[in-house]
Design an enzyme around this catalytic site. Structure first.
Site, PDB file in Angstrom:
ATOM      1  N   GLU A  17      55.113  42.126  44.798  1.00 51.41           N
ATOM      2  CA  GLU A  17      56.513  42.535  44.658  1.00 51.41           C
ATOM      3  C   GLU A  17      56.884  42.876  43.210  1.00 51.41           C
ATOM      4  OE1 GLU A  17      58.833  39.446  46.564  1.00 51.41           O
ATOM      5  OE2 GLU A  17      58.457  40.307  48.528  1.00 51.41           O
ATOM      6  N   GLU A  71      54.728  40.637  54.844  1.00 52.01           N
ATOM      7  CA  GLU A  71      55.211  39.247  54.890  1.00 52.01           C
ATOM      8  C   GLU A  71      56.379  39.171  55.852  1.00 52.01           C
ATOM      9  OE1 GLU A  71      56.499  37.633  51.143  1.00 52.01           O
ATOM     10  OE2 GLU A  71      54.741  38.390  50.085  1.00 52.01           O
TER      11      GLU A  71
HETATM   12  C1  GAL Z   1      58.386  36.996  48.928  1.00 51.27           C
HETATM   13  C2  GAL Z   1      57.211  36.715  48.007  1.00 51.27           C
HETATM   14  C3  GAL Z   1      56.384  35.547  48.511  1.00 51.27           C
HETATM   15  C4  GAL Z   1      57.268  34.391  48.867  1.00 51.27           C
HETATM   16  C5  GAL Z   1      58.301  34.852  49.871  1.00 51.27           C
HETATM   17  C6  GAL Z   1      59.243  33.773  50.334  1.00 51.27           C
HETATM   18  O1  GAL Z   1      59.347  37.774  48.329  1.00 51.27           O
HETATM   19  O2  GAL Z   1      56.383  37.842  47.896  1.00 51.27           O
HETATM   20  O3  GAL Z   1      55.427  35.181  47.531  1.00 51.27           O
HETATM   21  O4  GAL Z   1      57.874  33.904  47.727  1.00 51.27           O
HETATM   22  O5  GAL Z   1      59.086  35.856  49.292  1.00 51.27           O
HETATM   23  O6  GAL Z   1      60.141  34.273  51.287  1.00 51.27           O
END
Ligand code: GAL
Length: 671
Positions: free
Chosen positions: A150, A307
């Site tokens: 990110e 994710e």
């Molecule tokens: C994302 C990030 C992850 C984790 C996640 C939690 O933005 O890439 O490493 O922190 O959020 O929701």
């Protein structure tokens, strides 16, 4: 990237946190297989373990994990570790630490806070990436590179200031006169005579020159992109066949994602829809827009859902559990819109640290006995049945222009309504009428190719970039329908207003109108406009326009410009150019688009009849029907279909359970 033929089901896996209890790694492998996990993203935050001291490397944990993964049939999305660096690096080279807008250098801490230009950091990152590539280039588990994590933010250190000035010199042909002219620096006596007089926009410095802000946006974005290019150099050299991605965040606009996407082999999105906090149907509707952005950004290609949380997150004010089944439904929404993967943050909950209460597939109990684990495993089974959809495209005749650079421009100018700009919301509003009708709709930038569309809608397209006027003109001339709304084609890429009346230049002829004035509408003093004998609210910003040949389809019915046109249509060449001069609400966008859909005979992608609160999407040969309401809904099938999940034939009226979904395939194309 070539379609894999199966949906990737995996997630962020940080076994480095369990370095002292490697028996857990074996348990991870066992549980992953049980949950139908076929990939894991490793190494994202592992730098301090693999390079514990400068130049001292220990890859043993990654060696072991990758071997275990391969043995268990789990592919590796291997991350480069630049998102979080080891403490020794900042201690030894403080220049890698980011400097805030205040001029104060951050101390070591958190993550994602590196300087974007620091040569030392770039060198260190490239070095570790090279070592990773050399070591794992032939590892059979290696499936994809996940670059950093990110990318975001900006750095205001002296090195970045210098790089910014170099960037400006290139942009303005090393000519300060050109920059002074383009930035309109005669205003408030801001003419610069030395490049050193320019620095990044700051609260206590220069912050009223919108061209400077635009240049800074572009520079920061380009810095991230060149940081990315520096990262991938050794990977492209050593592993030319391994696809490269980086994970992005919705409509985050600190980086021009539409530009970055062009450098990726596949686009990835970290998706956290607030189903726990807001009306689920409304959330689903807005996420159809975001997924369409991600699919379009890669050139109408599948993207990776990199994710998602299988239960709750830990970063909202209050973090509510997702109701049972919601995660699977939310994942199917993504797949229906082009995702070729469903991946989690995170596989296993940390025992300590900042994210220990963030949702994960494996909870602190460490077993398969949880609701979330069972749900993930069930989803894993379902995803196995959808392999054929990977690579599947959504062919769209319609596109909404939602342009990252325009999101900057519409924020920076002062005037009309300084409170309400909401660029992305505005674009989403115009995407919704299509999404709700099951009509595929791309979301593209101003400069993307228009040739495959019949209808293009450009909400609040304030910035008209170089050569885009000609694109619009030839699109309409050749038979396309183009819809523009208020404050259209006002300024160029440097935020200089086009002379000679608006919309810019020859677009007055294409649209058959002249926009003489624009009005900011205070909250509570909204006006009205009529279209097709129905009255609509006018809000935020309205243009007062005159027809110069366009047919008037609607007029204002309030304020001193009552009776003036508010909606027009102009025939130009073989096509039509429409102007909706006022900011409106969803009602108008929906009615207006409904008329366009009829006029242009734009059909939904299936003949199934469904109520408006059902989301239906065809991808490849599969039809996804999703119900985000609390009531059972029914759709009427036009023929007999095969229900992929229940493995039965279905026909006639098909009930879709509350908060549920169904995936169908036409009988005659069953393989
Ligand atoms: C994302 C990030 C992850 C984790 C996640 C939690 O933005 O890439 O490493 O922190 O959020 O929701």
């Amino acid at each position: 990237m070539e379609p894999l033929g199966y949906i990737v089901h995996g997630g962020d896996y940080n076994p480095d946190q369990w370095i002292d209890t490697p028996e857990i790694w074996d348990e991870d492998m066992r549980l992953m297989k049980e949950a139908g996990i076929n990939s894991a993203t490793v190494g994202i935050f592992a730098w301090s373990l693999i390079e514990p001291e400068e130049g001292v490397y220990d890859f043993s944990f990654l060696d072991t994990i990758l071997d275990k993964m391969h043995k268990n049939g789990i592919k590796a999305i291997l991350a480069t570790p630049s998102g979080a660096r080891p403490p020794w690096l900042s201690q030894k080279y403080p220049e890698v630490l980011r400097v805030e807008e205040t001029g104060i250098r951050n101390e070591f801490g958190v993550r994602h806070n590196h300087c974007l230009t620091s040569p030392v950091y770039r060198e260190k990152v490239q070095n570790i990436n090279r070592l990773l590539a050399e070591r794992y280039k032939d590892h059979p588990a290696l499936m994809m590179w996940h670059i950093s994590n990110e990318y975001s933010g900006e750095c205001h250190c002296e090195k970045c200031q210098k790089a910014f000035r170099e960037w400006l010199k290139k942009e303005y042909h090393n000519d300060l006169n050109e920059l002074n002219f383009k930035w309109w620096n005669g205003f408030w006596s801001h003419r610069v005579t030395d490049w050193e007089q320019i620095s990044s926009p700051k609260f206590r410095g220069e912050n009223h020159v919108s061209a400077l802000k635009l240049c800074w946006n572009r520079f920061v974005s380009d810095s991230h992109i060149s940081f990315f290019e520096n990262e991938i150099k050794p990977l492209r050299e050593i592993t030319p066949d391994i696809p490269i991605t980086t994970n992005m965040m919705g409509t985050y606009n600190g980086i021009d994602y539409q530009k970055l996407a062009k450098k990726l082999d596949i686009v990835s999105y970290d998706s956290y829809p607030p189903f726990d906090a807001e009306d689920p149907l409304e959330v689903a509707k807005s996420w159809t827009f975001i997924y369409d952005i991600y699919r379009s950004m890669g050139g109408n290609k599948p993207f990776f859902l990199m994710e998602s949380s299988p239960s709750l997150v830990n970063w909202r004010d209050v973090n509510k559990l997702l109701m049972p089944g919601r995660h699977a439904q939310s994942s199917m929404l993504a797949v229906s819109h082009g995702a070729d993967s469903v991946q989690y943050f995170q596989w296993r909950k940390s025992r300590g640290g900042h994210e220990k209460f963030h949702g994960a597939v494996v909870d602190h109990i460490g077993t398969n006995e949880t609701r979330v684990f069972r749900e993930v495993a069930k989803l894993g089974e379902q995803l196995k049945k959808l392999g054929e959809v990977t690579g599947g495209k959504c062919e769209s005749r319609v596109a909404v222009i939602c342009d990252w650079e325009n999101s900057w421009a519409t924020t920076h100018f002062h005037g009309y309504n300084n409170l309400r700009r909401d660029y992305f919301d505005e674009c989403q509003k115009w995407h919704l009428p299509f999404s709700l009708r099951g009509i595929p709709c791309d979301v593209i930038s101003e400069t993307d190719d228009y040739s495959s569309y019949d209808l293009i809608i450009a909400p609040f397209m304030y910035m008209l970039k170089t050569n885009v006027e000609e694109k619009i003109r030839s699109f309409v001339k050749n038979g396309g329908s183009f819809v523009a709304t208020y404050l259209f084609a006002v300024a160029d890429k440097d935020d200089m207003v086009y002379y000679g009346g608006l919309p810019a230049n020859g677009l007055k002829e294409v649209f058959g109108i002249w926009a003489e004035e624009s009005d900011g509408i205070p909250e509570g003093r909204e006006g009205t406009a009529e279209y097709n004998s129905k009255e609509y609210k006018t809000q935020h910003i309205c243009d007062v326009i005159h027809s110069k040949g366009a047919e008037v389809l609607g007029t204002y019915t309030s304020d001193f410009y009552a009776g003036e046109p508010s909606v027009t249509r102009n025939s130009y060449g073989k096509g039509k150019a429409y102007y909706a001069a006022f900011r409106n609400d969803e009602d108008f966008a929906d009615d207006f688009c409904s008329d366009l859909i009829k006029e242009l005979c734009i059909k939904p992608s299936t003949d199934i009849i469904f109520p408006r609160d059902i989301i239906i999407r065809k991808r490849g040969e599969l039809i996804f029907i999703l119900n985000f309401t609390d009531e059972e809904k029914a759709v009427t099938l036009d023929k007999t279909y095969y229900d992929i999940l229940s493995e039965t034939d279905v026909t006639g009226i098909l009930p879709i359970p509350e908060n549920g979904y169904c995936i169908l395939k036409q009988k005659e194309i069953l393989k």
